[in-house]
Design an enzyme around this catalytic site. Structure first.
Site, PDB file in Angstrom:
ATOM      1  N   ASP A 268       1.762   3.901   2.942  1.00  0.00           N
ATOM      2  CA  ASP A 268       0.736   4.754   2.330  1.00  0.00           C
ATOM      3  C   ASP A 268       1.344   5.915   1.532  1.00  0.00           C
ATOM      4  O   ASP A 268       1.671   5.761   0.360  1.00  0.00           O
ATOM      5  CB  ASP A 268      -0.221   5.259   3.409  1.00  0.00           C
ATOM      6  CG  ASP A 268      -1.579   5.688   2.868  1.00  0.00           C
ATOM      7  OD1 ASP A 268      -1.797   5.612   1.639  1.00  0.00           O
ATOM      8  OD2 ASP A 268      -2.448   6.097   3.664  1.00  0.00           O
ATOM      9  N   ASP A 269       1.474   7.091   2.146  1.00  0.00           N
ATOM     10  CA  ASP A 269       2.083   8.278   1.514  1.00  0.00           C
ATOM     11  C   ASP A 269       3.221   8.748   2.414  1.00  0.00           C
ATOM     12  O   ASP A 269       3.094   9.737   3.139  1.00  0.00           O
ATOM     13  CB  ASP A 269       1.040   9.394   1.364  1.00  0.00           C
ATOM     14  CG  ASP A 269      -0.130   8.973   0.485  1.00  0.00           C
ATOM     15  OD1 ASP A 269      -0.001   9.067  -0.742  1.00  0.00           O
ATOM     16  OD2 ASP A 269      -1.156   8.536   1.035  1.00  0.00           O
TER      17      ASP A 269
ATOM     18  N   HIS B  43       0.866  -1.190   0.000  1.00  0.00           N
ATOM     19  CA  HIS B  43       0.000   0.000   0.000  1.00  0.00           C
ATOM     20  C   HIS B  43       0.900   1.236   0.000  1.00  0.00           C
ATOM     21  O   HIS B  43       1.289   1.747   1.042  1.00  0.00           O
ATOM     22  CB  HIS B  43      -0.909  -0.029   1.235  1.00  0.00           C
ATOM     23  CG  HIS B  43      -1.952   1.047   1.257  1.00  0.00           C
ATOM     24  ND1 HIS B  43      -3.176   0.883   1.859  1.00  0.00           N
ATOM     25  CD2 HIS B  43      -1.959   2.309   0.761  1.00  0.00           C
ATOM     26  CE1 HIS B  43      -3.892   1.999   1.738  1.00  0.00           C
ATOM     27  NE2 HIS B  43      -3.161   2.880   1.083  1.00  0.00           N
TER      28      HIS B  43
ATOM     29  N   GLU C   4     -11.475   3.143   5.905  1.00  0.00           N
ATOM     30  CA  GLU C   4     -10.469   3.986   6.577  1.00  0.00           C
ATOM     31  C   GLU C   4     -11.263   5.052   7.334  1.00  0.00           C
ATOM     32  O   GLU C   4     -11.371   5.031   8.546  1.00  0.00           O
ATOM     33  CB  GLU C   4      -9.541   4.628   5.535  1.00  0.00           C
ATOM     34  CG  GLU C   4      -8.536   5.606   6.136  1.00  0.00           C
ATOM     35  CD  GLU C   4      -7.812   6.455   5.084  1.00  0.00           C
ATOM     36  OE1 GLU C   4      -6.805   7.077   5.457  1.00  0.00           O
ATOM     37  OE2 GLU C   4      -8.260   6.537   3.922  1.00  0.00           O
TER      38      GLU C   4
ATOM     39  N   HIS D  45      -9.549   1.049  -1.633  1.00  0.00           N
ATOM     40  CA  HIS D  45      -9.498   1.655  -0.309  1.00  0.00           C
ATOM     41  C   HIS D  45     -10.908   1.584   0.270  1.00  0.00           C
ATOM     42  O   HIS D  45     -11.868   1.995  -0.400  1.00  0.00           O
ATOM     43  CB  HIS D  45      -9.093   3.127  -0.411  1.00  0.00           C
ATOM     44  CG  HIS D  45      -7.629   3.336  -0.680  1.00  0.00           C
ATOM     45  ND1 HIS D  45      -6.968   2.690  -1.697  1.00  0.00           N
ATOM     46  CD2 HIS D  45      -6.712   4.138  -0.068  1.00  0.00           C
ATOM     47  CE1 HIS D  45      -5.696   3.093  -1.695  1.00  0.00           C
ATOM     48  NE2 HIS D  45      -5.518   3.959  -0.710  1.00  0.00           N
TER      49      HIS D  45
ATOM     50  N   HIS E  91       1.414   4.855  -2.374  1.00  0.00           N
ATOM     51  CA  HIS E  91       1.069   5.752  -3.487  1.00  0.00           C
ATOM     52  C   HIS E  91       2.357   6.431  -3.925  1.00  0.00           C
ATOM     53  O   HIS E  91       2.975   7.155  -3.142  1.00  0.00           O
ATOM     54  CB  HIS E  91       0.059   6.806  -3.032  1.00  0.00           C
ATOM     55  CG  HIS E  91      -1.224   6.207  -2.558  1.00  0.00           C
ATOM     56  ND1 HIS E  91      -2.291   5.978  -3.403  1.00  0.00           N
ATOM     57  CD2 HIS E  91      -1.612   5.764  -1.326  1.00  0.00           C
ATOM     58  CE1 HIS E  91      -3.278   5.423  -2.704  1.00  0.00           C
ATOM     59  NE2 HIS E  91      -2.884   5.280  -1.446  1.00  0.00           N
TER      60      HIS E  91
END
Length: 334
Positions: free
Chosen positions: A281-282, A20, A203, A200, A22
């Site tokens: 994630d980011d 996961h 969340e 996604h 990005h």
């Protein structure tokens, strides 16, 4: 050596997978600044430190604003190569041997950046990663769920020219008010074209979004999924089917899904037998790559070595790697 040191040592030395991530979310302030100069793009920051302090937000929407602003500096194939290559160097540092990355073409197409430019830059860096470091990878194209379904069909059509590079499609961006059912036809078409689907869900959105992602979008993995514990029937289904949940602890704290890491429900999920794993994630925006996520989480939730090992094993099992490669890595960990 105490337990914490043993855990940290194990995390650093063990081969890992990230599921996961990005790629646009790995844009570090230094690179954003460099690319804005290289491409003569005006950004509302005068220094790298100003960018870094702007990487502070209170929820998903305020994060997305700076995230899309940052994407503006990505113009050429070289930019997407540099972005991806910087992430690969982090993979090498964190002992990530396989990564499955998301990219958002809809962040770039409206700016006049072609689909080919984006995918070629990313793919070239990933090929070099395999050649230079033996790091393998898969690419998943995400649709932005706050946009309408109709324009996504054109993006899907462009992705079909790159089936040799793109393995699957996903769904990201603002979850609230954008239920999975909105993209039912799109995902049906993507599956007809042979793409794997992920999404996604759960969340900030409710457990229903997880149900719908499984039942309507036929996803193979749920990205995030932390709200599943609010629905006992859903937990039973996820455990029984061993549906992967790609949890991102530091991201969840930064976006106020949980108030602090000590209150994260990852350990509860693990104890229930859910197939959870840790991801970043980011990472440029959420303050940490994979090892940092694992180390901080193991400290905050008092995870033992078996817990950490299980999280790492789960990520290998949940990857889209060929089975014999999975087995080979799982043997190595054991």
């Amino acid at each position: 050596m105490n337990n914490l040191d043993t855990n940290i040592n194990f995390i650093k030395k063990t081969p890992k997978v990230e599921l996961h991530l990005h790629i646009e979310g790995s844009l570090e302030p230094e690179l954003m600044f460099k690319l804005s100069k290289r491409n003569k793009i005006e950004i509302p920051f005068k220094t790298v430190d100003e960018i870094r302090s702007a990487y502070n937000f209170t929820n998903l929407d305020s994060f997305l604003k700076i995230y899309y602003e940052g994407s503006n500096v990505l113009i050429t194939e070289e930019d997407f190569f540099d972005l991806t290559w910087e992430y690969i160097l982090r993979c090498k540092q964190d002992n990530i041997v396989h990564t499955e990355i998301f990219f958002d073409p809809q962040s770039h197409l409206p700016r006049g950046v072609s689909f080919d430019t984006v995918i070629k830059g990313i793919h070239k860096a990933l090929k070099k990663a395999e050649k230079d470091f033996g790091i393998t990878s898969k690419i998943i194209m995400c649709f932005l769920r706050h946009l309408d379904e109709e324009p996504c069909f054109d993006v899907l059509k462009q992705a079909c020219n790159h089936k040799d590079k793109i393995i699957g499609v996903g769904l990201d961006s603002s979850e609230k008010g954008n239920p999975p059912v909105k993209f039912k036809r799109l995902f049906e078409q993507a599956m007809k074209e042979g793409f794997i689907t992920v999404a996604h869900a759960g969340e900030e959105g409710p457990p229903e979004y997880i149900w719908d992602s499984l039942d309507i979008l036929k996803v193979k993995r749920i990205d995030h999924g932390v709200q599943c514990l609010n629905d006992e029937k859903l937990v039973n289904k996820l455990v029984h089917a061993q549906i992967p949940l790609t949890v991102c602890p530091l991201s969840n704290i930064k976006l106020c899904v949980f108030d602090k890491l000590e209150n994260h429900n990852l350990k509860k999920m693990l104890d229930r037998g859910l197939r959870v794993m840790v991801n970043s994630d980011d990472p440029a925006y959420f303050g940490g790559y994979l090892n940092k996520n694992l180390i901080e989480t193991s400290k905050a939730l008092n995870l033992n070595l078996e817990d950490i090992k299980k999280l790492i094993e789960n990520s290998f099992k949940s990857s889209f790697l060929e089975n014999e490669k999975k087995e080979k890595w799982l043997e190595k960990i054991n």
